[in-house]
Design a protein around this motif. Structure first.
Motif, mmCIF file in Angstrom:
data_model
loop_
_atom_site.group_PDB
_atom_site.id
_atom_site.type_symbol
_atom_site.label_atom_id
_atom_site.label_comp_id
_atom_site.label_asym_id
_atom_site.label_seq_id
_atom_site.Cartn_x
_atom_site.Cartn_y
_atom_site.Cartn_z
ATOM 1 N N THR A 508 60.256 -11.326 38.036
ATOM 2 C CA THR A 508 59.644 -10.235 38.788
ATOM 3 C C THR A 508 58.161 -10.563 38.989
ATOM 4 N N MET A 509 57.549 -9.879 39.960
ATOM 5 C CA MET A 509 56.122 -10.090 40.171
ATOM 6 C C MET A 509 55.321 -9.606 38.963
ATOM 7 N N ALA A 510 55.864 -8.646 38.251
ATOM 8 C CA ALA A 510 55.189 -8.174 37.042
ATOM 9 C C ALA A 510 55.160 -9.274 35.983
ATOM 10 N N GLU A 511 56.251 -10.040 35.898
ATOM 11 C CA GLU A 511 56.283 -11.159 34.952
ATOM 12 C C GLU A 511 55.320 -12.262 35.394
ATOM 13 N N VAL A 512 55.288 -12.535 36.683
ATOM 14 C CA VAL A 512 54.376 -13.543 37.203
ATOM 15 C C VAL A 512 52.930 -13.160 36.910
ATOM 16 N N ALA A 513 52.617 -11.880 37.065
ATOM 17 C CA ALA A 513 51.246 -11.392 36.902
ATOM 18 C C ALA A 513 50.702 -11.628 35.492
ATOM 19 N N LYS A 514 51.570 -11.781 34.502
ATOM 20 C CA LYS A 514 51.117 -12.014 33.131
ATOM 21 C C LYS A 514 50.522 -13.419 32.952
ATOM 22 N N HIS A 515 50.865 -14.319 33.852
ATOM 23 C CA HIS A 515 50.412 -15.719 33.741
ATOM 24 C C HIS A 515 49.228 -15.921 34.671
ATOM 25 N N ASN A 516 48.101 -15.408 34.268
ATOM 26 C CA ASN A 516 46.922 -15.365 35.148
ATOM 27 C C ASN A 516 45.677 -15.976 34.529
ATOM 28 N N LYS A 517 45.879 -16.891 33.574
ATOM 29 C CA LYS A 517 44.758 -17.563 32.932
ATOM 30 C C LYS A 517 44.780 -19.059 33.259
ATOM 31 N N LYS A 518 43.639 -19.710 33.111
ATOM 32 C CA LYS A 518 43.517 -21.126 33.447
ATOM 33 C C LYS A 518 44.481 -21.991 32.647
ATOM 34 N N ASP A 519 44.741 -21.608 31.393
ATOM 35 C CA ASP A 519 45.642 -22.407 30.561
ATOM 36 C C ASP A 519 47.098 -21.935 30.649
ATOM 37 N N ASP A 520 47.364 -20.978 31.536
ATOM 38 C CA ASP A 520 48.720 -20.482 31.758
ATOM 39 C C ASP A 520 48.734 -19.774 33.109
#
Length: 581
Positions: A508-520
């Motif tokens: 889901t886009m909600a799951e994608v949104a959790k990966h928003n850091k340079k190392d992830d």
């Protein structure tokens, strides 16, 4: 057939490689980046050409003699007539070659600062530097697969030494790859770029222009003067190394105003009629003057921030650029003059007066700042695109001294046998100041010249016979003259996940949104979910371009810049699944 070693995978190196192949020579291309292209992919205004087929079709009365005079005037007292004649005299052929051999659209022609005629070519879609470089890059990579005995490409290979024999001839290189020192034999073409991001311990920038050390730059961190340093270590002569071009229009990100690396505002934005206004809402310079002149006026005026403003006509003429800059948060659109005045923090009457004064210049063709070329009158009741500008380190005119055959010269002015240079690594081509649109041109022209010279050198030194017909060479010539052999991959075809990546699946886009850091960092493109964490350092547009879309759908921005086959071709392992419906 003996090989020629091309060091650097930007447009100069690629043009040299294709020319060598056309002449029947073998190529080993070494690039220290994980993704070829270099700064060439960032060029946003276009490529100059005088007397091109496109100009003729549009009735533009330009020729190489006029272009020579414009370039010599810009180069001023450092003009090298012999090199300028090569640059301008072969410019039309270079543009035609790109169109004929690679099927490129270069049908739009504009006039940039310092040019007496429109001669800067681009197409309707994408940044011209990216389009031109990718076309050559993809073709060469196809040839490396279909003709591996003719073309080898090694990425993440940093050349550490030029090897010379007892006679002083350059006979090869040593390079680091996968932690090991390797060697290769053959004449060498250096196409490693400039040093406008040389913040290393032995920085050429700090040595020759220390007062510019603190300025932001438009260059990738690979531009550290590697080729210049390698060649000078074996006796090559450096020329004009203090001539570093500061471009007047680097885009200021309001969220990161002090960022060291800036995105360039294409000179084409001023070429289509954009105006530079200071914080009082007034013009202070001819926007189409030479880059160093405009930069000097910005520093002299000292009324910050400086804004570049495009009216409706200019915005439509260069719509793709505006849309791209707005998407990156570097430019804003305003629907009317009142909204624009509010952005400036000024009464509407101030901007109305600025527009009225400018329109008077358009009507009389007499401008208080000396402007000679106009793109029509301005209306207050219009829409506008606006961005904040700052001068930025952009291009290094200095570099290795070469002759008109792209041979690198030593301190006595004699060619170093077996060593050639093309592109920004070579000095003296542009003199004291480079004209906009001539960076891509210099790469293509001297890339082709160096390829010709290296092929001739091979023929003379080894007695090799360069065949132009028969066997594999006929097949190769057919591939060189045809369109790209790679077909766009379907965006739904997601390969298996790489080791360490998340399992293939639906997110889901909600799951994608959790990966928003340079190392992830995950992004979505055309419904595919990509884990681009490991690809981040190799992205030719820099990390920031991806980080901006961390945890988000980047489809619109991605498709503005890239061909559909970029992901399956260059980052297949990044695809980890699809977005849930």
């Amino acid at each position: 057939m003996a090989q020629t070693i091309v060091v650097g995978g930007g447009l100069a190196g690629l043009s040299a490689a294709h020319t060598l192949l056309e002449r029947g020579a073998n190529v080993l291309l070494l690039d220290k980046q994980g993704f070829m292209g270099g700064n060439s992919t960032k060029a946003t205004s276009g490529i100059n050409g005088a007397g091109t087929q496109t100009q003729q079709e549009q009735g533009i009365p330009d020729n190489s003699k006029i272009f020579f005079e414009d370039t010599k005037k810009s180069a001023r007292d450092l003009a090298r007539d012999d090199l300028i004649r090569v640059l301008t005299g072969r410019s039309g052929d270079a543009v035609n070659w790109l169109q004929d051999k690679f099927g490129l659209d270069l049908s739009k022609v504009s006039r940039l600062g310092g040019h007496s005629h429109p001669r800067t070519h681009r197409g309707d879609a994408q940044f011209p530097g990216m389009v031109i470089t990718y076309a050559q890059m993809e073709r060469l990579e196809d040839l490396a697969v279909s003709n591996p005995e003719r073309v080898r490409i090694i990425k993440k290979a940093r050349v550490t030494k030029l090897v010379k024999d007892q006679s002083g001839t350059v006979t090869g290189v040593e390079y680091l790859h996968n932690g090991k020192t390797e060697s290769a034999e053959g004449p060498v073409i250096l196409a490693t770029g400039g040093y406008a991001a040389d913040f290393t311990e032995d920085s050429l920038l700090k040595k020759y222009r220390p007062e510019l050390w603190d300025l932001p730059t438009t260059n990738g961190d690979h531009c550290t003067g590697d080729g210049q340093k390698l060649a000078m270590a074996v006796g090559a002569h450096g020329i004009d190394l203090e001539k570093v071009q500061v471009h007047p229009t680097g885009l200021v990100d309001p969220n990161e105003p002090d960022a060291k690396v800036k995105f360039l505002a294409a000179e084409a934005l001023r070429g289509v009629g954009g105006l530079l206004l200071d914080n009082t809402g007034k013009r202070f310079v001819d926007e189409l003057q030479h880059r160093d002149y405009v930069t000097g006026k910005i520093w002299e005026n000292k009324k910050y921030p400086i804004r570049l403003v495009l009216n409706g006509n200019a915005s439509k003429d260069i719509e793709w650029h505006c849309k791209h800059y707005v998407g990156r948060g570097l430019m804003k659109r305003f629907e009317n003059g009142d909204a624009l005045a509010k952005e400036f923090g000024l009464p509407p009457s101030v901007l109305k007066k600025t527009f009225e004064d400018y329109n008077q210049s358009v009507r009389t063709q007499k401008d208080p700042f000396g402007k000679k070329f106009f793109q029509g009158e301005w209306k207050y009741d219009d829409f506008f695109h606006v961005a904040i500008m700052t001068p930025v380190l952009h291009y290094t005119m200095g570099g290795l001294e070469i002759d008109p055959e792209s041979r690198v010269l030593d301190g006595s002015g004699k060619p170093i046998s077996g060593l050639f240079a093309a592109g920004e690594v070579a000095g003296g081509v542009h003199g004291a100041n480079r004209l906009g649109g001539s960076s891509l041109l210099g790469c293509v022209v001297f890339g082709r010249v160096s390829g010709d010279s290296a092929a001739s050198y091979l023929l003379q030194s080894t007695g090799a016979i360069v065949q132009k017909a028969g066997g594999r060479l006929s097949a190769l010539a057919g591939q060189l003259g045809a369109g790209s052999s790679s077909s766009p991959a379907a965006p739904t075809a997601a390969p298996a996940a790489a080791p360490g990546k998340a399992a293939m699946g639906s997110y889901t886009m909600a799951e994608v949104a959790k990966h928003n850091k340079k190392d992830d960092i995950w992004v979505v493109v055309d419904g595919q979910v990509l884990d681009v964490t490991s690809f981040l350092p190799d992205h030719p547009g820099g990390e920031k371009a991806i980080i901006l879309y961390a945890g988000r759908d980047a489809t619109e921005e991605f498709n503005m810049l890239h061909d559909p086959k970029v992901i399956p071709r260059y980052a297949p392992d990044a695809v980890i699944g699809r977005v849930k419906a």
